[in-house]
Design a protein around this motif. Structure first.
Motif, PDB file in Angstrom:
ATOM      1  N   GLU A   1      48.507  27.705  36.411  1.00  0.00           N
ATOM      2  CA  GLU A   1      49.411  28.343  37.373  1.00  0.00           C
ATOM      3  C   GLU A   1      49.168  29.850  37.435  1.00  0.00           C
ATOM      4  O   GLU A   1      49.283  30.462  38.498  1.00  0.00           O
ATOM      5  CB  GLU A   1      50.868  28.036  37.017  1.00  0.00           C
ATOM      6  CG  GLU A   1      51.239  26.563  37.143  1.00  0.00           C
ATOM      7  CD  GLU A   1      51.006  25.978  38.530  1.00  0.00           C
ATOM      8  OE1 GLU A   1      51.229  26.685  39.523  1.00  0.00           O
ATOM      9  OE2 GLU A   1      50.571  24.813  38.608  1.00  0.00           O
TER      10      GLU A   1
ATOM     11  N   GLU B   1      46.179  31.253  36.528  1.00  0.00           N
ATOM     12  CA  GLU B   1      44.797  31.435  37.006  1.00  0.00           C
ATOM     13  C   GLU B   1      44.708  31.287  38.521  1.00  0.00           C
ATOM     14  O   GLU B   1      43.968  32.010  39.188  1.00  0.00           O
ATOM     15  CB  GLU B   1      43.890  30.427  36.305  1.00  0.00           C
ATOM     16  CG  GLU B   1      42.409  30.672  36.473  1.00  0.00           C
ATOM     17  CD  GLU B   1      41.938  31.993  35.855  1.00  0.00           C
ATOM     18  OE1 GLU B   1      40.940  32.524  36.340  1.00  0.00           O
ATOM     19  OE2 GLU B   1      42.598  32.489  34.914  1.00  0.00           O
ATOM     20  N   LYS B   2      45.478  30.357  39.088  1.00  0.00           N
ATOM     21  CA  LYS B   2      45.365  30.155  40.544  1.00  0.00           C
ATOM     22  C   LYS B   2      45.865  31.388  41.302  1.00  0.00           C
ATOM     23  O   LYS B   2      45.348  31.703  42.366  1.00  0.00           O
ATOM     24  CB  LYS B   2      46.076  28.883  40.983  1.00  0.00           C
ATOM     25  CG  LYS B   2      47.581  28.955  41.106  1.00  0.00           C
ATOM     26  CD  LYS B   2      48.163  27.611  41.536  1.00  0.00           C
ATOM     27  CE  LYS B   2      49.649  27.698  41.800  1.00  0.00           C
ATOM     28  NZ  LYS B   2      50.265  26.384  42.056  1.00  0.00           N
TER      29      LYS B   2
ATOM     30  N   MET C   1      43.140  33.831  41.473  1.00  0.00           N
ATOM     31  CA  MET C   1      42.044  33.457  42.371  1.00  0.00           C
ATOM     32  C   MET C   1      42.344  33.770  43.832  1.00  0.00           C
ATOM     33  O   MET C   1      41.493  33.555  44.690  1.00  0.00           O
ATOM     34  CB  MET C   1      41.751  31.959  42.215  1.00  0.00           C
ATOM     35  CG  MET C   1      41.234  31.617  40.838  1.00  0.00           C
ATOM     36  SD  MET C   1      40.847  29.876  40.679  1.00  0.00           S
ATOM     37  CE  MET C   1      39.165  29.874  41.280  1.00  0.00           C
TER      38      MET C   1
END
Lengths: 254, 251
Positions: free
Chosen positions: B219, B221-222, B225
């Motif tokens: 959660e 890391e997204k 990104m």
């Protein structure tokens, strides 16, 4: 081999090379391909519309060099014309499955039309992939009625009921061996419980690519890998199971 | 730089969710997460509210620099719910966690009003599960929030328990409620998160993992990104939550 069991394509995107590059960047070697234009399933009575779309997805598969495994789509309430289109797609164009989105087409799964379609899918040995979530017409329990009535047909539950209905998807998958669960959209914890409690030969990775952009496919894969289920289970979910089911990548469904 | 704060995590032992405070702190340490807002699990949200609140109270007392707690109080308990919420808030919890689909009521039912008003008296906030029809949907949450403009509401998962992030986005726009914030946990279509940031404002989006139902690493890391600069990312991963919790900004 990593195979995405749930993705959408059109000719424009595949010819640009961008979509293939996107899924290759994520390590995906093959992908099941559905048409992009599922929203127009709202309109029965124009079977030629589906023929055009199905020819397009067959062409997508050809242009992709076999990396896209094409599924056709129809409006089941087109009756005989829908069945004829499925037979034509499979027999003439190499279509490997049927994608249905009843909430867009506003049709029920408990009708005579769906029964005839399910029987034909069994006869042709192609699976039926349903968009499956909370929305009316497409809950796991509704699809389970078909699974019970047609044990010789394989039913894939795209999204496996999503994050409201996945416990029902789990229950029906445990009852009916012709139900296959697709992980697209499921939360991390739900995937863990499905793998712990269901037949891991019947769970497949899917991303719904290109919805949400290229990173979404990465996110969907990482939700599986983060669990560290072990190499054998991960191999099956990320590609082995759908390869066996569809007889692609050298796999054979026994 | 703001703290990294996970705005929604569960502790306890339930039917589906199991996590101790120490397991949570281990994950936070590994990921550089400074603080987490914790609440009970499953059946303790639904029925065993006292048991759940006691676990959360104990955890925040043991780890006051790392954990902030939300209480649960099923409104069907009536006056007992109100008394339990008051006990938990007086013991140091900072607001209320609502999961109307687990608790069995419409989220904007008027029986919620006394509970929300009590949260206001304690200057707390409300975290609401969203995306489960019919009980806990975005427009109904905004209706509840509109009745309580002095209380901040975080719309858990932004409707994405199913495909209702569109409802959340539209509910956030019309009217643009100042006291509603959006948590993008479980949103698989990552571009949709950008729609929230760009349509509702960077100050409205709040990192939360729903751990252990969600992976804290994924959660977080997204969000990284999405391609945003440090200012925007820092606001989402902690700055906005610092304001809601009344913390001085920065680590």
């Amino acid at each position: 081999m990593i195979i995405d069991a749930h993705a959408h394509f059109d000719l424009r995107s595949i010819r640009s090379g961008g979509t293939v590059a996107d899924f290759e960047r994520n390590g995906v070697e093959m992908t099941v391909g559905f048409v992009m234009d599922l929203i127009s399933e709202r309109e029965p009575g124009v079977p030629e519309h589906w023929t055009r779309l199905n020819k397009e997805i067959a062409e997508v598969a050809r242009v992709s060099g076999g990396k896209v495994i094409p599924f056709c789509t129809v409006h089941p309430e087109d009756g005989d014309a829908a069945l004829a289109e499925i037979r034509r797609s499979v027999c003439e164009d190499g279509i490997r499955g049927i994608k249905l989105q009843p909430y867009s087409g506003l049709y029920l799964t408990c009708t005579e039309s769906l029964a005839r379609l399910s029987a034909l899918a069994g006869e042709l040995s192609v699976p039926v992939f349903f968009h499956c979530c909370f929305q009316p017409y497409v809950t796991p329990a509704q699809i389970a009625f078909l699974a019970k009535a047609f044990p010789g047909t394989t039913f894939l539950l795209g999204h496996s009921g999503w994050n409201n209905e996945w416990p029902v998807a789990k229950a029906v998958a445990r009852r009916f061996s012709n139900i296959v669960l697709c992980t697209s959209g499921l939360n991390f914890g739900a995937i863990g419980e499905l793998v712990r409690t269901c037949d891991t030969d019947r769970i497949v990775f899917g991303s719904d690519f290109p919805c949400g952009g290229a990173h979404s496919e990465w996110y969907e894969m990482e939700k599986i890998r983060e669990h560290r289920f072990g190499a054998e289970i991960e191999r099956k979910i990320l590609g082995g199971n759908i390869a066996r089911l569809l007889g692609v990548g050298g796999a054979v469904d026994e | 730089m703001s703290r990294i704060i996970d705005a929604h995590v569960h502790i306890g032992s339930g039917r589906r969710k199991n996590q101790t405070p120490e397991q949570l702190l281990g994950a936070m340490d590994a990921l550089g997460v400074d603080m987490a807002v914790i609440c009970p699990v499953d059946e303790q949200i639904a029925v065993d509210n006292v048991q759940g609140n006691d676990l959360v109270i104990d955890a925040v007392h043991r780890y006051p620099d790392r954990l902030v707690g939300l209480a649960v109080a099923n409104p069907w308990y009536g006056q007992r719910a109100l008394a339990e919420l008051e006990r938990a808030l007086a013991a140091g919890l900072r607001g209320l966690k609502i999961n109307a689909s687990l608790q069995g009521h419409w989220v904007d039912d008027e029986m919620m009003d006394p509970l929300i008003d009590l949260v206001r008296q304690y200057n707390g906030h409300v975290y609401v599960h969203s995306g489960t029809p019919d009980y806990s949907m975005p427009f109904e949450i905004c209706e509840l929030a509109d009745r309580h403009p002095q209380v901040n509401f975080i719309m858990g998962h932004s409707g994405n328990i199913d495909v209702f992030w569109v409802h959340a986005l539209e509910a956030g726009k019309k009217p643009r409620l100042q006291n509603v914030f959006f948590d993008p946990s479980h949103i698989s279509f990552l571009d949709e998160i950008k729609d929230f940031v760009e349509n509702l404002g960077v100050d409205k989006v709040i990192f939360a993992s729903d751990s252990p139902a969600g992976s804290m690493r994924l959660e977080l890391e997204k969000l990284r990104m999405l391609g945003y600069g440090e200012d925007i990312l820092s606001a989402i991963t902690g700055g906005n939550m610092e304001r809601i919790l009344g913390l001085s900004p920065g680590r």
